[in-house]
Write a protein that holds these residues in place. Structure first.
Motif, mmCIF file in Angstrom:
data_model
loop_
_atom_site.group_PDB
_atom_site.id
_atom_site.type_symbol
_atom_site.label_atom_id
_atom_site.label_comp_id
_atom_site.label_asym_id
_atom_site.label_seq_id
_atom_site.Cartn_x
_atom_site.Cartn_y
_atom_site.Cartn_z
ATOM 1 N N ALA A 315 20.737 34.472 65.245
ATOM 2 C CA ALA A 315 21.342 33.250 64.719
ATOM 3 C C ALA A 315 22.033 32.452 65.829
ATOM 4 C CB ALA A 315 22.349 33.595 63.625
ATOM 5 N N THR A 316 22.688 33.135 66.743
ATOM 6 C CA THR A 316 23.397 32.463 67.834
ATOM 7 C C THR A 316 22.437 31.719 68.750
ATOM 8 O OG1 THR A 316 25.157 34.130 67.768
ATOM 9 C CG2 THR A 316 24.939 32.843 69.790
ATOM 10 N N VAL A 317 21.354 32.371 69.136
ATOM 11 C CA VAL A 317 20.369 31.735 70.013
ATOM 12 C C VAL A 317 19.735 30.536 69.315
ATOM 13 C CG1 VAL A 317 18.174 32.058 71.206
ATOM 14 C CG2 VAL A 317 19.929 33.855 71.295
ATOM 15 N N LEU A 318 19.439 30.678 68.043
ATOM 16 C CA LEU A 318 18.822 29.582 67.290
ATOM 17 C C LEU A 318 19.757 28.373 67.210
ATOM 18 C CD1 LEU A 318 16.320 28.772 65.637
ATOM 19 C CD2 LEU A 318 17.472 29.697 63.607
ATOM 20 N N PHE A 319 21.044 28.632 67.016
ATOM 21 C CA PHE A 319 22.014 27.542 66.955
ATOM 22 C C PHE A 319 22.105 26.811 68.295
ATOM 23 C CE2 PHE A 319 26.163 25.523 66.965
ATOM 24 C CZ PHE A 319 26.291 25.047 65.674
ATOM 25 N N ALA A 320 22.087 27.556 69.386
ATOM 26 C CA ALA A 320 22.135 26.936 70.710
ATOM 27 C C ALA A 320 20.927 26.034 70.933
ATOM 28 C CB ALA A 320 22.212 28.005 71.793
ATOM 29 N N VAL A 321 19.749 26.493 70.533
ATOM 30 C CA VAL A 321 18.531 25.681 70.670
ATOM 31 C C VAL A 321 18.663 24.393 69.868
ATOM 32 C CG1 VAL A 321 16.062 25.591 70.119
ATOM 33 C CG2 VAL A 321 17.039 27.652 71.154
ATOM 34 N N ALA A 322 19.194 24.489 68.648
ATOM 35 C CA ALA A 322 19.360 23.303 67.806
ATOM 36 C C ALA A 322 20.344 22.318 68.419
ATOM 37 C CB ALA A 322 19.831 23.723 66.415
ATOM 38 N N ALA A 323 21.455 22.824 68.961
ATOM 39 C CA ALA A 323 22.447 21.932 69.576
ATOM 40 C C ALA A 323 21.868 21.218 70.793
ATOM 41 C CB ALA A 323 23.690 22.728 69.966
ATOM 42 N N LEU A 324 21.113 21.944 71.613
ATOM 43 C CA LEU A 324 20.481 21.312 72.776
ATOM 44 C C LEU A 324 19.461 20.263 72.344
ATOM 45 C CD1 LEU A 324 19.965 24.437 75.066
ATOM 46 C CD2 LEU A 324 21.597 22.571 75.414
ATOM 47 N N GLY A 325 18.876 20.443 71.169
ATOM 48 C CA GLY A 325 17.919 19.473 70.664
ATOM 49 C C GLY A 325 18.546 18.139 70.293
ATOM 50 N N MET A 326 19.884 18.058 70.275
ATOM 51 C CA MET A 326 20.558 16.805 69.939
ATOM 52 C C MET A 326 20.911 15.974 71.173
ATOM 53 S SD MET A 326 23.095 18.132 66.911
ATOM 54 C CE MET A 326 22.508 19.228 65.617
ATOM 55 N N LEU A 329 20.462 12.083 71.638
ATOM 56 C CA LEU A 329 21.375 11.103 71.045
ATOM 57 C C LEU A 329 21.941 10.153 72.101
ATOM 58 C CD1 LEU A 329 23.453 13.236 68.491
ATOM 59 C CD2 LEU A 329 22.002 11.284 67.945
ATOM 60 N N LEU A 330 22.004 10.615 73.338
ATOM 61 C CA LEU A 330 22.502 9.766 74.426
ATOM 62 C C LEU A 330 21.657 8.514 74.616
ATOM 63 C CD1 LEU A 330 23.299 12.549 77.044
ATOM 64 C CD2 LEU A 330 24.954 10.871 76.203
ATOM 65 N N TRP A 331 20.362 8.624 74.357
ATOM 66 C CA TRP A 331 19.458 7.520 74.686
ATOM 67 C C TRP A 331 18.775 6.908 73.462
ATOM 68 C CZ3 TRP A 331 18.583 12.493 76.940
ATOM 69 C CH2 TRP A 331 19.265 12.680 78.143
ATOM 70 N N VAL A 332 18.428 7.725 72.487
ATOM 71 C CA VAL A 332 17.696 7.205 71.323
ATOM 72 C C VAL A 332 18.314 7.733 70.029
ATOM 73 C CG1 VAL A 332 15.476 6.709 72.385
ATOM 74 C CG2 VAL A 332 16.002 9.060 71.726
ATOM 75 N N PRO A 333 19.516 7.285 69.681
ATOM 76 C CA PRO A 333 20.106 7.743 68.421
ATOM 77 C C PRO A 333 19.263 7.286 67.238
ATOM 78 C CG PRO A 333 21.351 5.902 69.330
ATOM 79 C CD PRO A 333 20.358 6.310 70.385
ATOM 80 N N GLY A 334 19.155 8.150 66.240
ATOM 81 C CA GLY A 334 18.363 7.802 65.067
ATOM 82 C C GLY A 334 18.323 8.924 64.059
ATOM 83 N N ALA A 335 17.554 8.700 62.995
ATOM 84 C CA ALA A 335 17.491 9.659 61.897
ATOM 85 C C ALA A 335 16.847 10.975 62.298
ATOM 86 C CB ALA A 335 16.728 9.041 60.724
ATOM 87 N N TRP A 336 16.157 11.012 63.440
ATOM 88 C CA TRP A 336 15.539 12.262 63.891
ATOM 89 C C TRP A 336 16.567 13.377 64.075
ATOM 90 C CZ3 TRP A 336 17.602 14.290 68.209
ATOM 91 C CH2 TRP A 336 18.253 13.417 69.085
ATOM 92 N N VAL A 337 17.844 13.001 64.246
ATOM 93 C CA VAL A 337 18.877 14.000 64.514
ATOM 94 C C VAL A 337 19.029 14.972 63.341
ATOM 95 C CG1 VAL A 337 20.868 12.733 63.564
ATOM 96 C CG2 VAL A 337 21.191 14.292 65.480
ATOM 97 N N TYR A 338 18.587 14.577 62.148
ATOM 98 C CA TYR A 338 18.720 15.469 60.999
ATOM 99 C C TYR A 338 17.803 16.688 61.118
ATOM 100 C CZ TYR A 338 21.065 11.360 59.118
ATOM 101 O OH TYR A 338 21.918 10.293 58.944
ATOM 102 N N VAL A 339 16.760 16.608 61.936
ATOM 103 C CA VAL A 339 15.862 17.753 62.117
ATOM 104 C C VAL A 339 16.550 18.885 62.881
ATOM 105 C CG1 VAL A 339 13.678 18.537 63.101
ATOM 106 C CG2 VAL A 339 13.799 16.315 61.950
ATOM 107 N N PRO A 340 17.093 18.632 64.098
ATOM 108 C CA PRO A 340 17.834 19.724 64.747
ATOM 109 C C PRO A 340 19.086 20.130 63.983
ATOM 110 C CG PRO A 340 18.058 17.678 65.997
ATOM 111 C CD PRO A 340 16.994 17.446 64.970
ATOM 112 N N THR A 341 19.663 19.182 63.216
ATOM 113 C CA THR A 341 20.816 19.542 62.393
ATOM 114 C C THR A 341 20.419 20.560 61.327
ATOM 115 O OG1 THR A 341 21.832 17.365 62.723
ATOM 116 C CG2 THR A 341 22.617 18.658 60.869
ATOM 117 N N ALA A 342 19.251 20.377 60.729
ATOM 118 C CA ALA A 342 18.767 21.333 59.729
ATOM 119 C C ALA A 342 18.502 22.699 60.358
ATOM 120 C CB ALA A 342 17.492 20.798 59.073
#
Length: 474
Positions: A315-326, A329-342
């Motif tokens: 679970a910890t490794v998976l959470f880190a991967v998801a956070a890095l996937g965000m 946001l620095l360059w192209v903020p948008g609704a895609w962020v809900y995917v790594p959030t999920a």
């Protein structure tokens, strides 16, 4: 060696215990989500000062939680139950929580900051009166490794629901903008719901005959407050010293609490300044918690098949991967962020359910190797570490805001934030949490406690230190 058996917990007990997470989820979510932005964007308190207030109130927990844990153990020995502390906290918290968001509209930033600090200190004290004995209950409700996993899985499912309820419902109760009246309505309604969940859970605390309770945890003689606090600190220090599984689990959970506290405090800022959509904070919570609710049974199955500690690592490794996937946001903020959030939500379910199920295992292991009656000491240290970690997450965000030039405002005022502040918010929501949770793997690999050590099937119980020959508690 014989295998420990225990009656299967009733559905009413499991549901009652899980109801407490409505309270813990609400108190853990709403202040982390809105208190910092309430101070900076409704009361015009500078970001650095606001961060100190949030952190200072939580540091208070470090001072009082060991004392409450000690008092809970003593009350258990005297009365046979931890119910009294839990009930007092449940009744006091709604009023104090509402007062936290009731700063007078005309107060200046300094007066408003003092108001919020005092009210939140008192609310945190009431919460600790409930939370510390509440965390100690699983070791007393069920004696088995898998039984506690089942109990805690339902508790964390309720916790996930509460986070969704308060994370999405709190901003909805507050309404648009930063009206102080909206914050007060949110505080009153949420405080009542939080207190109700806590009160239901307090009824689940088991009652043992006083003679049996005294036999397992002899209360010390009456002492002064300062002496009692010193004894509480010593009990907490002893728990940390003698239990390597507890130390490693606590450090890992603390680092993860900093990460989640940072993301929780940053969600409102991400919605407002990165995504430029006030409603996005509710969508972020929905994207995080819905997968957590759906995937909770999967983490329970993984824990039964491979062990809780291995599931926690996954679970910890998976959470880190998801956070890095965000990071984009620095360059192209948008609704895609809900995917790594999920994806983070899937991991978050495991990061909550598994360590909370491992804690009563640690308490039970210590009871078998060093004597019973010290569950409150463990839960006091745990609660202090968790709340301090969450507070430090908000403090890290406030530091980032201060360094990057974030502009604080009063209610109904609008300010254009510098690009550096917006970038800082995005980084604080992605890179920093990922680094923190990856660091938590370092202590976690030394946890060392397995199912056989809990259910009495291991050839020998692991010890860090020999059990003391004198188990008296002064």
């Amino acid at each position: 060696m014989t295998t420990t058996t225990t009656p299967r917990l009733s559905r009413a007990t499991i549901a009652g215990y899980a109801a407490g997470s409505v309270g813990t989820g609400g108190f853990g979510t709403l202040p982390g989500l809105v208190l910092l932005v309430y101070l900076t964007d409704a009361l015009a308190v500078p970001a650095a000062v606001a961060g100190l207030i949030v952190t200072g109130a939580k540091v208070w927990d470090v001072l009082i939680d060991p004392f409450i844990g000690y008092g809970s153990d003593r009350d258990l020995a005297r009365t046979g139950s931890r119910r009294r502390f839990m009930t007092v906290g449940a009744l006091a918290l709604p009023v104090l929580f509402a007062l936290t968001f009731a700063a007078p509209a005309g107060a200046g930033p300094t007066a408003a900051a003092i108001w919020v600090l005092v009210a939140f200190l008192l609310a945190a004290t009431a919460f600790s009166l409930f939370q510390v004995p509440y965390i100690a209950l699983p070791a007393e409700l069920d004696a088995t490794y898998d039984g506690r996993t089942r109990l805690l899985a339902w508790r964390v499912a309720a916790l996930a629901f509460a986070i969704l309820l308060f994370g999405a419902g709190g901003p909805a109760l507050r309404g648009g903008g930063d009206s102080t009246t909206g914050y007060l309505v949110m505080g009153v309604v949420s405080g009542v719901v939080i207190g109700a969940g806590m009160l239901v859970a307090s009824r689940v605390a088991p009652r043992r005959p006083r003679g049996e309770a005294a036999a397992s945890a002899t209360p010390p003689p009456s002492t002064s407050a300062s002496r009692a606090w010193a004894l509480a600190v010593r009990e907490s220090a002893d728990a940390l010293r003698r239990s390597r599984p507890f130390r490693t689990l606590l450090v890992a959970f603390f680092l993860q609490a900093v990460a989640t506290g940072l993301m929780l405090a940053g969600a409102a800022y991400v919605a407002r300044y990165v995504l430029q959509d006030e409603a996005a904070v509710s969508y972020l919570f929905a994207a995080l918690i819905a997968p957590a609710l759906l995937c909770m049974p999967l983490w329970t199955r993984l824990a039964r098949r491979d062990g809780k500690e291995r599931g926690f690592v996954v679970a910890t490794v998976l959470f880190a991967v998801a956070a890095l996937g965000m990071i984009p946001l620095l360059w192209v903020p948008g609704a895609w962020v809900y995917v790594p959030t999920a994806l983070a939500g899937v991991a978050y379910a495991g990061m909550q359910a598994l360590p909370l199920a491992m804690l009563p295992d640690v308490i039970a292991h210590d009871a078998r190797t060093h004597g019973e009656g010290r569950g409150g000491a463990f839960s006091g240290v745990w609660t202090a570490g968790e709340t301090t970690g969450m507070a430090l997450g908000a403090a890290v965000l406030s530091l980032v805001l201060g360094v990057t030039g974030y502009v604080s405002t009063r209610a109904d005022e609008v300010a254009t934030q510098p690009a550096a502040a917006v970038d800082g918010i995005a980084l604080a929501f992605s890179v920093v949490p990922a680094v923190l949770v990856l660091l938590s793997l370092v202590p976690l690999v030394r946890y060392g406690l397995r199912k056989g050590d809990i259910d009495d099937t291991a050839p020998e119980l692991p010890r860090d230190h020999p059990a003391p020959t004198d188990r008296s508690r002064d």
